[in-house]
Structure formats: structure tokens, C-alpha cells
Design a protein around this motif. Structure first.
Motif, PDB file in Angstrom:
ATOM      1  N   ALA C  36      12.328 -12.722 -12.896  1.00 35.75           N
ATOM      2  CA  ALA C  36      13.135 -13.100 -11.743  1.00 35.75           C
ATOM      3  C   ALA C  36      14.032 -14.268 -12.137  1.00 35.75           C
ATOM      4  O   ALA C  36      13.576 -15.186 -12.821  1.00 35.75           O
ATOM      5  CB  ALA C  36      12.246 -13.497 -10.581  1.00 35.75           C
ATOM      6  N   THR C 168      18.300  -7.745  -1.940  1.00 35.72           N
ATOM      7  CA  THR C 168      17.733  -7.812  -0.594  1.00 35.72           C
ATOM      8  C   THR C 168      18.445  -8.805   0.306  1.00 35.72           C
ATOM      9  O   THR C 168      18.081  -8.963   1.469  1.00 35.72           O
ATOM     10  CB  THR C 168      16.250  -8.220  -0.646  1.00 35.72           C
ATOM     11  OG1 THR C 168      16.162  -9.516  -1.222  1.00 35.72           O
ATOM     12  CG2 THR C 168      15.427  -7.258  -1.464  1.00 35.72           C
ATOM     13  N   ARG C 176      13.678  -5.318   2.987  1.00 38.13           N
ATOM     14  CA  ARG C 176      13.327  -6.155   1.853  1.00 38.13           C
ATOM     15  C   ARG C 176      12.014  -5.680   1.229  1.00 38.13           C
ATOM     16  O   ARG C 176      11.881  -5.575   0.025  1.00 38.13           O
ATOM     17  CB  ARG C 176      13.143  -7.589   2.372  1.00 38.13           C
ATOM     18  CG  ARG C 176      13.915  -8.606   1.586  1.00 38.13           C
ATOM     19  CD  ARG C 176      13.820  -9.942   2.271  1.00 38.13           C
ATOM     20  NE  ARG C 176      15.047 -10.219   2.976  1.00 38.13           N
ATOM     21  CZ  ARG C 176      15.194 -11.212   3.826  1.00 38.13           C
ATOM     22  NH1 ARG C 176      14.184 -12.013   4.089  1.00 38.13           N
ATOM     23  NH2 ARG C 176      16.346 -11.404   4.412  1.00 38.13           N
ATOM     24  N   LYS C 177      11.073  -5.413   2.113  1.00 40.51           N
ATOM     25  CA  LYS C 177       9.759  -4.956   1.646  1.00 40.51           C
ATOM     26  C   LYS C 177       9.904  -3.622   0.911  1.00 40.51           C
ATOM     27  O   LYS C 177       9.357  -3.438  -0.170  1.00 40.51           O
ATOM     28  CB  LYS C 177       8.824  -4.800   2.860  1.00 40.51           C
ATOM     29  CG  LYS C 177       7.416  -5.290   2.589  1.00 40.51           C
ATOM     30  CD  LYS C 177       6.555  -5.255   3.844  1.00 40.51           C
ATOM     31  CE  LYS C 177       6.494  -6.587   4.565  1.00 40.51           C
ATOM     32  NZ  LYS C 177       5.912  -6.463   5.920  1.00 40.51           N
ATOM     33  N   MET C 180      11.482  -4.221  -2.494  1.00 40.04           N
ATOM     34  CA  MET C 180      10.584  -4.918  -3.424  1.00 40.04           C
ATOM     35  C   MET C 180       9.469  -4.002  -3.902  1.00 40.04           C
ATOM     36  O   MET C 180       9.098  -4.018  -5.078  1.00 40.04           O
ATOM     37  CB  MET C 180       9.985  -6.170  -2.761  1.00 40.04           C
ATOM     38  CG  MET C 180      10.904  -7.370  -2.739  1.00 40.04           C
ATOM     39  SD  MET C 180      11.683  -7.750  -4.328  1.00 40.04           S
ATOM     40  CE  MET C 180      10.263  -8.255  -5.289  1.00 40.04           C
ATOM     41  N   GLU C 181       8.945  -3.170  -2.997  1.00 40.28           N
ATOM     42  CA  GLU C 181       7.892  -2.237  -3.413  1.00 40.28           C
ATOM     43  C   GLU C 181       8.419  -1.243  -4.441  1.00 40.28           C
ATOM     44  O   GLU C 181       7.748  -0.929  -5.421  1.00 40.28           O
ATOM     45  CB  GLU C 181       7.324  -1.493  -2.183  1.00 40.28           C
ATOM     46  CG  GLU C 181       6.195  -2.274  -1.541  1.00 40.28           C
ATOM     47  CD  GLU C 181       5.911  -1.827  -0.106  1.00 40.28           C
ATOM     48  OE1 GLU C 181       6.285  -0.692   0.259  1.00 40.28           O
ATOM     49  OE2 GLU C 181       5.309  -2.632   0.636  1.00 40.28           O
ATOM     50  N   LYS C 184       8.760  -2.992  -7.829  1.00 35.89           N
ATOM     51  CA  LYS C 184       7.459  -3.162  -8.481  1.00 35.89           C
ATOM     52  C   LYS C 184       6.981  -1.852  -9.094  1.00 35.89           C
ATOM     53  O   LYS C 184       6.416  -1.817 -10.176  1.00 35.89           O
ATOM     54  CB  LYS C 184       6.421  -3.685  -7.478  1.00 35.89           C
ATOM     55  CG  LYS C 184       6.613  -5.155  -7.140  1.00 35.89           C
ATOM     56  CD  LYS C 184       5.302  -5.836  -6.857  1.00 35.89           C
ATOM     57  CE  LYS C 184       4.546  -6.123  -8.156  1.00 35.89           C
ATOM     58  NZ  LYS C 184       3.389  -6.979  -7.951  1.00 35.89           N
ATOM     59  N   LEU C 196      15.463  -9.486 -11.836  1.00 34.30           N
ATOM     60  CA  LEU C 196      15.727  -9.599 -10.405  1.00 34.30           C
ATOM     61  C   LEU C 196      16.378 -10.943 -10.106  1.00 34.30           C
ATOM     62  O   LEU C 196      15.782 -11.991 -10.285  1.00 34.30           O
ATOM     63  CB  LEU C 196      14.407  -9.467  -9.630  1.00 34.30           C
ATOM     64  CG  LEU C 196      14.473  -9.735  -8.131  1.00 34.30           C
ATOM     65  CD1 LEU C 196      15.272  -8.673  -7.418  1.00 34.30           C
ATOM     66  CD2 LEU C 196      13.067  -9.813  -7.542  1.00 34.30           C
ATOM     67  N   THR C 198      17.660 -13.495  -7.421  1.00 35.33           N
ATOM     68  CA  THR C 198      17.323 -13.695  -6.015  1.00 35.33           C
ATOM     69  C   THR C 198      17.334 -15.174  -5.654  1.00 35.33           C
ATOM     70  O   THR C 198      17.290 -16.033  -6.520  1.00 35.33           O
ATOM     71  CB  THR C 198      15.922 -13.094  -5.700  1.00 35.33           C
ATOM     72  OG1 THR C 198      15.637 -13.277  -4.325  1.00 35.33           O
ATOM     73  CG2 THR C 198      14.839 -13.745  -6.517  1.00 35.33           C
ATOM     74  N   GLU C 203      10.086 -13.322  -3.378  1.00 36.04           N
ATOM     75  CA  GLU C 203      10.351 -12.213  -4.290  1.00 36.04           C
ATOM     76  C   GLU C 203      10.130 -12.636  -5.729  1.00 36.04           C
ATOM     77  O   GLU C 203       9.548 -11.897  -6.522  1.00 36.04           O
ATOM     78  CB  GLU C 203      11.780 -11.722  -4.089  1.00 36.04           C
ATOM     79  CG  GLU C 203      11.918 -11.009  -2.762  1.00 36.04           C
ATOM     80  CD  GLU C 203      13.338 -10.669  -2.416  1.00 36.04           C
ATOM     81  OE1 GLU C 203      14.251 -10.863  -3.252  1.00 36.04           O
ATOM     82  OE2 GLU C 203      13.563 -10.210  -1.280  1.00 36.04           O
ATOM     83  N   LYS C 206       6.677 -12.531  -7.107  1.00 31.60           N
ATOM     84  CA  LYS C 206       6.075 -11.241  -7.475  1.00 31.60           C
ATOM     85  C   LYS C 206       6.333 -10.876  -8.937  1.00 31.60           C
ATOM     86  O   LYS C 206       5.806  -9.882  -9.426  1.00 31.60           O
ATOM     87  CB  LYS C 206       6.647 -10.139  -6.575  1.00 31.60           C
ATOM     88  CG  LYS C 206       6.206 -10.250  -5.125  1.00 31.60           C
ATOM     89  CD  LYS C 206       6.373  -8.944  -4.403  1.00 31.60           C
ATOM     90  CE  LYS C 206       5.675  -8.934  -3.063  1.00 31.60           C
ATOM     91  NZ  LYS C 206       6.381  -9.700  -2.024  1.00 31.60           N
ATOM     92  N   SER C 207       7.136 -11.671  -9.625  1.00 34.08           N
ATOM     93  CA  SER C 207       7.493 -11.321 -11.003  1.00 34.08           C
ATOM     94  C   SER C 207       6.466 -11.873 -11.992  1.00 34.08           C
ATOM     95  O   SER C 207       5.489 -12.496 -11.607  1.00 34.08           O
ATOM     96  CB  SER C 207       8.874 -11.875 -11.327  1.00 34.08           C
ATOM     97  OG  SER C 207       8.805 -13.283 -11.375  1.00 34.08           O
TER      98      SER C 207
END
Lengths: 282, 270, 281
Positions: C36, C168, C176-177, C180-181, C184, C196, C198, C203, C206-207
Motif C-alpha cells: 500500500a 475507493t 469500498r468493502k 477491497m475484498e 485481497k 494500492l 490510498t 485499507e 490490510k496490506s
């Protein structure tokens, strides 16, 4: 009371299914000095509600009282509401069109029929409130950065000196600093110019931090309304409706589930940290 | 309000007309246009009207959908009709007031004019309603292909058209939003005289153009990122195949043309 | 997979002054990783993203995608096939008037044969969960759905890496969800390298690796847990940290001993629960 909506309904026709926004019997009122946050999913009717409040569209049913007078039945509600309720659309920077910042901000006031001198006076006042210095007056709005453009657009509305400022997702696309600055600016505007502010948001955190009162819409109906504390007290219902609750609230709920007893309406990390610290030390 | 415009929109369906090859439909449209333009007299009018109705029936697009698409052209239709009624000359005067007179011939020609405009719009709308824009543009591209020999950029023209069609709904939505946003600033395009109306359009058009340019910029970049390099070495997702139904349609249109030619020749000779 | 060597990039404004957007940036992104790039608006993160597939070419320094330098015209086609890009505005990257035709656009450009193309379009649409919508017109979709169509258009080209430039920023929480899903999943199941861009810390968290940019320079480059635990630094850079991370940081400052990376509610609740129980004993 500034504006009151009684049993307001609205139906859209021939729209794509995902944006067939409708309202069913929505009632709420904004008193002097209040900051309202409206929250809900896309398609919950938030934007429609803002458009009804500002007289852009007429409700299919119900009443809209401005200072106690029903304006929703008027042939042209805009004529009464014009200038009293200011609506800032989502991505308002897309509506700029004049050659200079000052001229663009004067557009609203001049549509109210004010003379040039008064328009400029109001425009300058608005610029100061949104934190744009004199040097911006002669610049082209198209040369500014995204955040600055948004401030020009907001100034364009507040220069009409509305009693209520309504904003539809004012923080969309802004980074955390931009967001914080925007809310600080809204605070200034409220203190000096507008009596009340209503803003639509997707972010529970923003609403928790900056609003006094919250209106939660779900599929066109009011799910709950009241003070921030009252609403977050019922965070279980919010989550059941698929809305996010602030992370701090989630943490406190989790701790309570683990057998502790914290006030779950503490919304900021600072307040929660103090409470937990008390418990750890006390 | 702006949403009602159905010109250039696609009505998803599986009718006979939908399944035809776009080239076949474009040629048929061209033939129909010529027929409609050159129509003269009751028989001609009836003939092209019947043909158009037949096409509508075959396309299974609801009539209300087509009528809705007429909305923006009503003004033009009525305007041409009025001009024709009063300006036309003829012998049989039915109505006379001051310098204005209405003759039977003028009334008939006005009716003909109105009918022609309506039919023209209907058949063109029918083409876009029954042909997805991508297929339509690939049809145009193929038809224009021979012109490449004289350096005509047929692929680019087709691409431009399809992008324009793709962005019509997006820009329409955007125009509505801007209209509302400016109305919130007290912009009034409903009331007032002509000049005031024109002035009221500036706050709509400037932002719309700015946004269209921004979109064009971003789209160009996105297309390049997806390896777009113009027409060379491209393959097509939708294949154009000349099918049996196209032959049927083609023969039908040919018959129509022959009948018309013979009928008019006979009329001319007599 | 991607490599920047001393990349400097300036914009020349109308008055002729140079504004430095990227200032001597060097970095390397490994194959299969999920990185990210976090930063404020104007920190240069989007400009950096556009260097990875040769949309922009640095004035100084060099960028290599899959070993190919981006400043050589002949490489661009292959670079853009292998390094896909998804942009912020979902409307402005959809070319065609139906979902499946749009997904096919890149394949048409690559000259993929008919049968293969249809197979790949369907596969791509299934993997982002948009197969049922394949005949729909893009303007009838929600923002999140449009972005997933854009992603399908990129993965149909079988890239090794995808750059997401604030995908997003214009979406609602639901969209957004969804996006992001999907991201992933691309990384986890299909092994695609993800970069990513951002400004949402949720977010970035999650990286596997967070690169923080400020004023055209890389100022932090570490695991998300490490990056966000420096609360003051991140706040100073105008970014958010997760609320629980901030809370734990406040407690640490008051002298409470909390260890470990506090990014998620669950971890934080468990740590605090242990502390509170110890206290009660």
C-alpha cells in the motif's frame, strides 16, 4: 425552530433500481444552533432529503415548514427558501464556472437580487470564513487545488447567507487533513453566519465527532434520531442495519461482552483511553 | 427530464430486428430514409408508415418507449407543421384570416412533413434501440472499411461514436446534477425572457464542458493503459456474421425498393 | 516485479516554475506482494503510480516493470499488458456500453482470438462476481460494481501486477468493502502483485507493506503494524491511524504497558481485557 419536516414522502420514477431513492414519512426538525449529521447507505434517501429541505424538489406528501410556514405546497418553493437554506452538493467544485473566484462566489448573492456592492461584500466575507485569502479573489477557480476549489464552492453558498447550511457528503474525496480542516471551517461558519448545519455523511466517525444530533435513514425511513449519545447507545441496531459504528465504540462493546462495564457512548480514542486508564489505575 | 431522451439508447431484446446484422440494418435505414424523404402522395405515405409500423412490431420495442423518445423533437415537428400550413400555397382555401390563409394543399403538405419527420426519427431511433452501440459502431466501421484505401480513419470514427454513445447517460446525469446545484444557487432557467434563459445556461455549460474534458483526459489514459493503439491488430469481441435472417431482411428491403421504383415509374409515365 | 531507481519527476507550471512531485524515489516491489502506498493528497503517490506502467516517464532515474525499462517505447505494450491499472473514477475508465464488451476491450487491443477472448471475459467477470451483470449497461451499476468491472477488464489481460490508484476514493462504504475484498482475493488466490495507492489507513492496514509518502519522498516503509504504531509521525504527516491504535498509544503514554501491534479491534480488546483482569486480581 428553523425547519421542520412532517411525514415527508417522496417517490422517484424511472430511475435505475439501485438509485430509486424514496422517502417514507420522514419527520425531523432542525432547531437554531444545532449541527445534524444524516447517515445511511447509498439509496437510503439522504440526498433526496437534502434536496427537499432546500426546495429543489417538492415532496410527494407531507409538509416542509420553514419558520412554521408550509413551503412544500407553494408553486415554486424555491422562491421562499432561496437564500434561507443553502445546499452544498456532493463534489461542489464541479459547479464552478466563472472566470474568477470572486465572480463565482458572487453568483449566488446576485441571484438573490442584491446589488454588486453588497454581493462583493458578502463574497469577501464568505471567502474569509472558508479561509481563502484576498489573493484568491482574482484567480481562476479552475487553477486551484481540489481542496481550494471545494472551499470556493462552499463560499458560493454561504455568501447567500443561509440560515441553515446543508451539505451532501462534504468530505468525499478529501484526505484526513482536508476533512479535519473542513469540519473546523464548518464550526467557524456556524459560529459567525449560519444558525444551523446539516451534513450528510457515510462516516460514523465524522458524525460522532462533529454532529450534536444524528438522523439515521434506512431504505427511505427514519431508523433512529436523537443526540449522538442516544443514537450510539443503540449501536447494535446500527450494526444490524449494516452501518459502521466507530471503532472505539466497537472496542468498548467488545470489552463489555468480555465482562467489563464501560460506557459505550464514549466515541473518541481520548475519552475511551481516559476511561480505561481510570479503571486500570483506580 | 433529460432522462426521457431515448435517442441513442439501447433497448435490450431478442427480437428478429435485434438479431440482424448491423450492416444490414444500417443499409435498411438508409433505404428507409430515402423512401421517406421522397415520399409524395397518400399511397407513398401509407406505404412508408406501414413499413415503419411493421419494423416496430418486429422489433418488439414497446410503442410507449418510442413515443417517449419523440418528446424532444415534438417542438420541431409542430413548428415545421405550422410554417407549412401558413406558408404553403394552393387553390382550395379552407380558412382565411387577415393575411393568413390555409389551403387544402398546404394542410396536406404540412401533414406530410410532420409524418416524414416522425417516421425519420422513429426509424433512426429503432436502429439504435435494437442495436447495441458497440455492435452498431462495428457495423459502421465495416461499412466504412473500403474508404480506408483513401486514408479514411474508419476505426477511429467508429471508436469515437461508440464512446460518445457510452457517455451520453453519464453526461446526462451530470447535467442534471449541475442544473440542480446551480438552482440551489438561485440560477433560474425556467422564468424570464430569452436573454435571461441564455444567460442562465452559461453556469450549466461551462462546468459540463470542463467535466467532459476531464473525463476525456482520464478515459484516454485508461484506454492507453489497456494497450489501446488504434485499429491495427485488433480482434473483435462481437463477430459480425451474415446470417440467414439477414438475407431474408435484405431480400425484403430489395423487394420494397423494386416495388417503389416500379410504382413511381408507373406514376411518372402515366 | 517493479523497480524505481532514483526517480525524479517535475511538473512545469504555466509560469515556468518547476514543481517537484517525486524527489529521488527508489524502491522495489517483490512479485506476489501486496503493497500500500499511503499519503496525503498531493504527496506524489498517484504520480508514482503512473510511473509503474509508463504512463509517466521520470525526468531523472529509471523505472523497470518486469525487468523492462519504461522509457523505451518498444516495451510499453508488454509493460501495460503485464502491469494493469485501475483508476479512481469508475465512470472514466469504462469504454464500452455493456459490461462484457468493456471487459473485452483490452483483449481486443491485444488481438486475442475470438473463442479465447470470450472464455477470458467470462472467467474475469466470474472472479470479480459480476458475471450475472455481463449484459448490463455500466451506468446502471453502483460505484463498487463499476470498479469491479474495471478490475475484470484488467485481469482478463492476465497481468502479473495491478496498480490501484485510489480505487475507493469515490465509493460509499459498501462499494469500498466490495473493492477491497476483490483486491485481497486477487492477491491471495491469484497471486497477482498489488500496489494500492490510498489515503485510507483502514485499507493500507490490510496490506503486507505500507510505503508512506510525503512531499515526493518515501518517509516510511514497513509492515502496517510498525508504520501505524508511530502514531505521532503518521498524524504529523496528515494521515489517520486506526482509532484503537491511537487509544493504545495514549495508554502507553500514560505509562500502561501494552505490547504488540494494535490495528484491529479484536487484538486490542484482548490485550486490554488481559490488563484489566490482571488489575482486578
Amino acid at each position: 425552530m428553523l425547519i421542520e419536516l412532517i411525514d415527508v414522502s417522496y417517490t422517484y420514477e424511472n430511475k435505475a433500481p439501485h438509485e430509486r431513492r424514496a422517502l417514507n414519512n420522514v419527520s425531523f426538525k432542525v432547531e437554531k444552533g444545532e449541527v445534524w449529521g444524516i447517515i445511511g447507505h447509498t439509496g437510503s434517501g439522504k440526498s433526496t432529503l437534502t434536496e427537499i429541505m432546500s426546495g429543489l424538489i417538492k415532496p410527494s406528501g407531507g409538509e416542509v415548514l420553514l419558520h412554521g410556514e408550509d413551503v412544500s405546497k407553494l408553486k415554486n418553493p424555491m422562491s421562499k427558501i432561496k437564500g434561507k437554506v443553502g445546499l452544498v452538493f456532493q463534489y461542489p467544485e464541479h459547479q464552478l464556472f466563472e472566470e474568477t473566484v470572486l465572480k463565482d462566489i458572487c453568483f449566488g448573492p446576485s441571484n438573490l437580487g442584491l446589488d454588486e456592492e453588497e454581493c462583493i461584500k458578502r463574497a469577501k466575507e464568505a471567502m474569509e470564513l472558508v479561509g481563502l485569502g484576498e489573493e484568491y479573489a482574482t484567480l481562476s477557480p479552475f487553477e486551484l487545488s481540489g481542496g481550494e476549489k471545494r472551499r470556493v464552492a462552499i463560499a458560493g453558498i454561504i455568501a447567500m447567507r443561509p440560515e441553515i447550511l446543508v451539505l451532501d457528503e462534504p468530505t468525499a474525496g478529501l484526505d484526513p487533513v482536508g476533512r479535519d480542516m473542513l469540519f473546523k471551517m464548518l464550526g467557524d461558519i456556524k459560529g459567525k453566519l449560519c444558525e444551523s448545519i446539516v451534513f450528510v455523511s457515510h462516516s460514523m466517525d465524522d458524525v460522532a465527532l462533529y454532529a450534536d444530533k444524528v438522523l439515521v435513514l434506512n431504505e427511505g425511513s427514519v431508523l433512529m434520531q436523537g443526540s449522538v449519545k442516544e443514537v450510539f447507545e443503540r449501536s447494535g441496531e446500527l450494526e444490524a442495519a449494516g452501518l459502521d459504528v466507530p471503532q472505539v465504540t466497537r472496542l468498548l462493546i467488545r470489552l463489555n461482552e468480555m465482562g467489563h462495564s464501560f460506557d459505550k457512548t464514549l466515541l473518541t480514542p481520548e475519552a475511551a483511553a481516559d476511561a480505561i486508564y481510570e479503571r486500570l489505575k483506580g | 427530464m433529460l432522462r426521457d431522451i431515448t435517442i441513442g439508447q439501447y433497448y435490450n431484446g431478442k427480437s428478429f430486428v435485434h438479431s440482424l446484422d448491423p450492416r444490414c440494418k444500417i443499409i435498411a435505414l438508409a433505404v428507409m430514409m430515402v423512401l421517406i424523404f421522397t415520399a409524395h402522395g397518400v399511397v407513398d405515405y401509407a406505404f412508408v408508415t406501414v413499413l415503419t409500423c411493421l419494423f416496430i412490431a418486429l422489433s418488439r420495442v414497446p410503442l410507449s418507449y418510442i413515443v417517449k423518445g419523440m418528446k424532444p423533437v415534438w417542438l420541431i415537428v409542430v413548428f415545421t407543421a405550422i410554417i407549412n400550413i401558413f406558408m404553403g400555397s394552393g387553390e382550395e382555401v379552407i380558412f382565411k384570416a387577415w393575411v393568413l390563409s390555409v389551403t387544402k394543399e398546404a394542410l396536406f403538405s404540412a401533414f406530410g412533413m410532420m409524418l416524414r419527420v416522425i417516421l425519420l426519427v422513429t426509424v433512426s431511433t429503432l436502429l439504435t434501440l435494437t442495436t447495441s452501440p458497440m455492435v452498431l459502431t462495428s457495423g459502421i466501421e465495416r461499412l466504412l472499411k473500403p474508404l480506408e484505401k483513401i486514408k479514411f480513419p474508419s476505426h477511429e470514427v467508429a471508436m469515437m461514436m461508440s464512446i460518445a454513445l457510452r457517455f451520453i447517460p453519464t453526461l446526462t446525469e451530470e447535467a442534471e446534477k449541475i442544473m440542480k446545484a446551480q438552482a440551489a444557487r438561485g440560477n433560474d432557467i425556467e422564468g424570464g425572457g430569452f436573454l435571461k434563459k441564455v444567460k442562465g445556461m452559461i453556469p450549466l455549460f461551462v462546468p459540463l464542458f470542463v467535466s467532459a474534458f476531464r473525463r476525456a483526459d482520464e478515459l484516454a489514459m485508461a484506454m492507453e493503459c489497456r494497450c489501446y493503439q488504434g485499429g491495427s491488430n485488433r480482434t473483435a469481441f462481437k463477430r459480425l456474421e451474415y446470417k440467414k435472417c439477414d438475407t431474408v431482411a435484405f431480400l425484403f428491403m430489395l423487394t420494397v425498393v423494386i416495388i417503389t421504383v416500379i410504382y413511381r415509374m408507373v406514376g411518372f409515365l402515366l | 516485479m517493479l523497480k524505481c531507481e532514483n526517480v525524479t519527476f517535475c511538473y512545469e507550471s504555466e509560469e515556468g516554475e518547476n514543481r517537484i512531485i517525486l524527489d529521488d524515489v527508489s524502491l522495489q516491489i517483490e512479485k506476489g506482494s501486496f503493497v500500500a502506498v499511503l499519503g496525503r493528497n498531493g504527496s506524489g503517490k498517484s504520480t508514482l503510480a503512473k510511473h509503474f506502467n509508463g504512463v509517466l516517464v521520470p525526468q531523472k532515474g529509471r523505472v523497470y516493470a518486469n525487468g523492462m525499462p519504461t522509457d523505451e517505447e518498444k516495451n510499453l505494450f508488454e509493460i501495460r499488458r503485464s502491469v494493469g491499472m485501475v483508476f479512481q473514477n469508475p465512470d472514466n475508465q469504462i469504454v464500452a456500453t455493456t459490461v462484457e464488451e468493456d471487459v473485452a476491450f483490452g483483449l481486443e487491443n491485444l488481438g486475442v482470438p475470438y473463442e479465447e477472448m470470450h472464455k477470458r471475459v467470462n472467467e474475469a467477470l466470474k472472479s470479480v462476481g459480476m458475471y450475472e451483470y455481463r449484459h448490463k449497461e455500466p451506468h446502471l451499476l453502483s460505484g463498487g460494481q463499476k470498479q469491479r468491472v474495471a478490475i475484470a477488464g484488467v485481469i482478463a489481460m492476465k497481468p502479473e501486477c495491478i496498480i490501484f490508484d485510489e480505487p475507493t476514493a469515490m465509493l460509499d462504504p459498501k462499494g469500498r468493502k466490495e473493492v477491497m475484498e476483490t483486491i485481497k482475493k486477487l492477491n491471495g488466490e491469484m497471486g497477482i502483485t498489488i500496489v494500492l495507492i490510498t489515503h485510507f489507513m483502514e485499507e493500507a492496514a490490510k496490506s503486507e507493506r505500507v510505503i508512506v509518502m510525503d512531499k515526493g519522498k518515501i518517509v516510511m516503509d514497513d509492515k502496517p503494524g510498525k508504520v501505524f504504531s508511530s502514531v505521532e509521525e503518521i498524524t504529523r504527516l496528515g494521515l489517520d491511524v486506526p482509532a484503537v491504535t491511537k487509544l493504545c498509544n495514549l495508554l502507553i503514554k500514560k505509562g500502561i504497558d501494552i505490547r504488540g501491534e494494535m490495528l484491529r479491534t479484536k487484538e486490542c480488546a484482548e490485550a486490554l481485557d488481559t490488563l484489566l483482569r490482571e488489575r482486578e486480581c
